[in-house]
Motif scaffolding. Structure first.
Motif, PDB file in Angstrom:
ATOM      1  N   LEU A  36       0.832  -1.207   0.000  1.00  0.00           N
ATOM      2  CA  LEU A  36       0.000   0.000   0.000  1.00  0.00           C
ATOM      3  C   LEU A  36       0.866   1.257   0.000  1.00  0.00           C
ATOM      4  O   LEU A  36       0.618   2.206  -0.749  1.00  0.00           O
ATOM      5  CB  LEU A  36      -0.919   0.001   1.225  1.00  0.00           C
ATOM      6  N   MET A  37       1.893   1.253   0.836  1.00  0.00           N
ATOM      7  CA  MET A  37       2.768   2.411   0.920  1.00  0.00           C
ATOM      8  C   MET A  37       3.594   2.581  -0.357  1.00  0.00           C
ATOM      9  O   MET A  37       3.924   3.713  -0.744  1.00  0.00           O
ATOM     10  CB  MET A  37       3.690   2.279   2.133  1.00  0.00           C
ATOM     11  N   THR A  38       3.900   1.472  -1.031  1.00  0.00           N
ATOM     12  CA  THR A  38       4.614   1.565  -2.307  1.00  0.00           C
ATOM     13  C   THR A  38       3.751   2.259  -3.354  1.00  0.00           C
ATOM     14  O   THR A  38       4.228   3.106  -4.117  1.00  0.00           O
ATOM     15  CB  THR A  38       5.019   0.170  -2.803  1.00  0.00           C
ATOM     16  N   GLY A  39       2.471   1.893  -3.413  1.00  0.00           N
ATOM     17  CA  GLY A  39       1.563   2.575  -4.330  1.00  0.00           C
ATOM     18  C   GLY A  39       1.437   4.049  -4.006  1.00  0.00           C
ATOM     19  O   GLY A  39       1.404   4.902  -4.905  1.00  0.00           O
ATOM     20  N   TYR A  40       1.376   4.360  -2.714  1.00  0.00           N
ATOM     21  CA  TYR A  40       1.335   5.757  -2.266  1.00  0.00           C
ATOM     22  C   TYR A  40       2.593   6.492  -2.731  1.00  0.00           C
ATOM     23  O   TYR A  40       2.533   7.617  -3.218  1.00  0.00           O
ATOM     24  CB  TYR A  40       1.220   5.782  -0.743  1.00  0.00           C
ATOM     25  N   GLN A  46       5.169  10.561  -8.764  1.00  0.00           N
ATOM     26  CA  GLN A  46       4.624  11.028 -10.038  1.00  0.00           C
ATOM     27  C   GLN A  46       4.233  12.497  -9.954  1.00  0.00           C
ATOM     28  O   GLN A  46       4.443  13.257 -10.904  1.00  0.00           O
ATOM     29  CB  GLN A  46       3.418  10.179 -10.429  1.00  0.00           C
ATOM     30  N   TYR A  47       3.666  12.915  -8.826  1.00  0.00           N
ATOM     31  CA  TYR A  47       3.343  14.331  -8.638  1.00  0.00           C
ATOM     32  C   TYR A  47       4.605  15.188  -8.767  1.00  0.00           C
ATOM     33  O   TYR A  47       4.618  16.213  -9.451  1.00  0.00           O
ATOM     34  CB  TYR A  47       2.717  14.557  -7.256  1.00  0.00           C
ATOM     35  N   ALA A 182      -0.581 -12.323  -6.123  1.00  0.00           N
ATOM     36  CA  ALA A 182      -0.131 -11.264  -7.027  1.00  0.00           C
ATOM     37  C   ALA A 182      -1.274 -10.305  -7.348  1.00  0.00           C
ATOM     38  O   ALA A 182      -1.091  -9.083  -7.376  1.00  0.00           O
ATOM     39  CB  ALA A 182       0.432 -11.870  -8.309  1.00  0.00           C
ATOM     40  N   LYS A 183      -2.476 -10.854  -7.591  1.00  0.00           N
ATOM     41  CA  LYS A 183      -3.639 -10.004  -7.862  1.00  0.00           C
ATOM     42  C   LYS A 183      -3.954  -9.114  -6.666  1.00  0.00           C
ATOM     43  O   LYS A 183      -4.257  -7.926  -6.817  1.00  0.00           O
ATOM     44  CB  LYS A 183      -4.855 -10.873  -8.202  1.00  0.00           C
ATOM     45  N   LEU A 184      -3.890  -9.706  -5.476  1.00  0.00           N
ATOM     46  CA  LEU A 184      -4.178  -8.941  -4.262  1.00  0.00           C
ATOM     47  C   LEU A 184      -3.173  -7.810  -4.074  1.00  0.00           C
ATOM     48  O   LEU A 184      -3.551  -6.665  -3.788  1.00  0.00           O
ATOM     49  CB  LEU A 184      -4.159  -9.867  -3.048  1.00  0.00           C
ATOM     50  N   LEU A 185      -1.891  -8.119  -4.256  1.00  0.00           N
ATOM     51  CA  LEU A 185      -0.856  -7.109  -4.047  1.00  0.00           C
ATOM     52  C   LEU A 185      -0.948  -5.993  -5.082  1.00  0.00           C
ATOM     53  O   LEU A 185      -0.753  -4.817  -4.759  1.00  0.00           O
ATOM     54  CB  LEU A 185       0.530  -7.763  -4.085  1.00  0.00           C
ATOM     55  N   TYR A 186      -1.249  -6.368  -6.326  1.00  0.00           N
ATOM     56  CA  TYR A 186      -1.389  -5.332  -7.355  1.00  0.00           C
ATOM     57  C   TYR A 186      -2.572  -4.423  -7.032  1.00  0.00           C
ATOM     58  O   TYR A 186      -2.482  -3.198  -7.157  1.00  0.00           O
ATOM     59  CB  TYR A 186      -1.579  -5.969  -8.732  1.00  0.00           C
ATOM     60  N   TRP A 187      -3.679  -5.021  -6.610  1.00  0.00           N
ATOM     61  CA  TRP A 187      -4.848  -4.210  -6.255  1.00  0.00           C
ATOM     62  C   TRP A 187      -4.523  -3.286  -5.087  1.00  0.00           C
ATOM     63  O   TRP A 187      -4.903  -2.115  -5.082  1.00  0.00           O
ATOM     64  CB  TRP A 187      -6.018  -5.127  -5.904  1.00  0.00           C
ATOM     65  N   LEU A 188      -3.806  -3.804  -4.088  1.00  0.00           N
ATOM     66  CA  LEU A 188      -3.436  -2.976  -2.942  1.00  0.00           C
ATOM     67  C   LEU A 188      -2.515  -1.831  -3.361  1.00  0.00           C
ATOM     68  O   LEU A 188      -2.604  -0.724  -2.825  1.00  0.00           O
ATOM     69  CB  LEU A 188      -2.752  -3.834  -1.875  1.00  0.00           C
ATOM     70  N   MET A 189      -1.640  -2.088  -4.325  1.00  0.00           N
ATOM     71  CA  MET A 189      -0.756  -1.026  -4.793  1.00  0.00           C
ATOM     72  C   MET A 189      -1.557   0.088  -5.466  1.00  0.00           C
ATOM     73  O   MET A 189      -1.279   1.276  -5.285  1.00  0.00           O
ATOM     74  CB  MET A 189       0.290  -1.596  -5.757  1.00  0.00           C
ATOM     75  N   VAL A 190      -2.576  -0.310  -6.225  1.00  0.00           N
ATOM     76  CA  VAL A 190      -3.451   0.684  -6.855  1.00  0.00           C
ATOM     77  C   VAL A 190      -4.251   1.435  -5.792  1.00  0.00           C
ATOM     78  O   VAL A 190      -4.486   2.644  -5.911  1.00  0.00           O
ATOM     79  CB  VAL A 190      -4.391   0.004  -7.875  1.00  0.00           C
ATOM     80  N   TYR A 193      -2.024   3.997  -4.306  1.00  0.00           N
ATOM     81  CA  TYR A 193      -1.914   5.080  -5.294  1.00  0.00           C
ATOM     82  C   TYR A 193      -3.144   5.989  -5.215  1.00  0.00           C
ATOM     83  O   TYR A 193      -3.037   7.218  -5.219  1.00  0.00           O
ATOM     84  CB  TYR A 193      -1.788   4.442  -6.675  1.00  0.00           C
ATOM     85  N   SER A 194      -4.327   5.369  -5.104  1.00  0.00           N
ATOM     86  CA  SER A 194      -5.575   6.137  -5.052  1.00  0.00           C
ATOM     87  C   SER A 194      -5.718   6.896  -3.739  1.00  0.00           C
ATOM     88  O   SER A 194      -6.285   7.991  -3.714  1.00  0.00           O
ATOM     89  CB  SER A 194      -6.769   5.198  -5.244  1.00  0.00           C
ATOM     90  N   ILE A 195      -5.217   6.316  -2.658  1.00  0.00           N
ATOM     91  CA  ILE A 195      -5.281   7.003  -1.367  1.00  0.00           C
ATOM     92  C   ILE A 195      -4.516   8.323  -1.430  1.00  0.00           C
ATOM     93  O   ILE A 195      -4.958   9.344  -0.890  1.00  0.00           O
ATOM     94  CB  ILE A 195      -4.736   6.101  -0.243  1.00  0.00           C
TER      95      ILE A 195
END
Length: 223
Positions: A36-40, A46-47, A182-190, A193-195
């Motif tokens: 989750l923090m990686t997606g964040y 990116q900003y 893998a699906k779970l981790l990818y979704w958590l990364m997104v 990112y959304s958070i």
């Protein structure tokens, strides 16, 4: 993001190998929080990258040395005069010297060609930007997370695990296949990112004193 998850799980083809991952809930919770923090972090980086690119674009000099197209003499040989009227969204119509306007257009075209070249070569600007950062700068990308963002991440983890008692988390065994993980981790990364997106929207709302349309988190089935 997908490449990051693939590096974590592995690349053995699921049609030939059945990989099962077994761990206790406490370890899985730590992994989920890290993802989750990686997606964040990706969104925060990116900003900053977009801001840096915008500033670089604004700071382009009026005249730049350009690669001349084949069949043309080096340098610029433009015989134009007069003014061009263009519309500014703030101040309205404004006049600019035609020669200078052509120079600006040429600079923008060169920048677009440079971006197209990076895309054609498969270069990922965000990953290259992250690689260029010092460890301290990387840490800043996640240390800026507010209390609400961290609370949202922890709430997600507790609801997904359905276990909140610390003692139970140390003994509750979780087992899943590598593709499902893998699906779970990818979704958590997104989600992470959304958070960050939502956090920025709320910050803008507080600063501007307006109510913005709430962003929605990605649905679980759209992985």
């Amino acid at each position: 993001m997908r490449q990051t998850v693939t590096n974590m799980i592995g690349t053995l083809p699921p049609q030939f190998f059945a990989i099962t991952v077994t761990t206790v809930a406490e370890n899985l919770a730590q992994l989920m929080y890290s993802v989750l923090m990686t997606g964040y972090m990706f969104r925060n980086a990116q900003y900053r990258l977009e801001l840096q690119q915008s500033l670089d674009q604004v700071a382009l000099p009026d005249k730049q040395e350009k690669k001349d197209a084949p069949g043309y003499a080096p340098g610029t040989q433009k015989k134009v005069s007069g003014e061009v009227i263009r519309w500014n969204n703030v101040s309205g119509a404004e006049k600019i010297d035609a020669f200078k306007y052509i120079e600006l257009l040429e600079a923008e075209i060169e920048e677009l060609n440079r971006q197209i070249g990076r895309t054609a070569n498969g270069q990922n600007d965000l990953l290259e930007y992250l690689k260029s950062l010092e460890p301290q700068n990387l840490k800043e990308l996640t240390s800026s997370a507010g209390e609400d963002a961290i609370l949202a991440m922890n709430t997600f983890i507790k609801r997904l695990l359905a276990v909140s008692d610390p003692d139970q988390m140390k003994t509750t065994v979780t087992e899943t296949s590598a593709p499902e993980l893998a699906k779970l981790l990818y979704w958590l990364m997104v989600v992470g990112y959304s958070i960050r997106n939502i956090e920025v929207r709320f910050d803008m709302e507080r600063v501007l004193g307006t109510t913005l349309k709430l962003a929605e988190l990605p649905p679980g089935e759209a992985i």
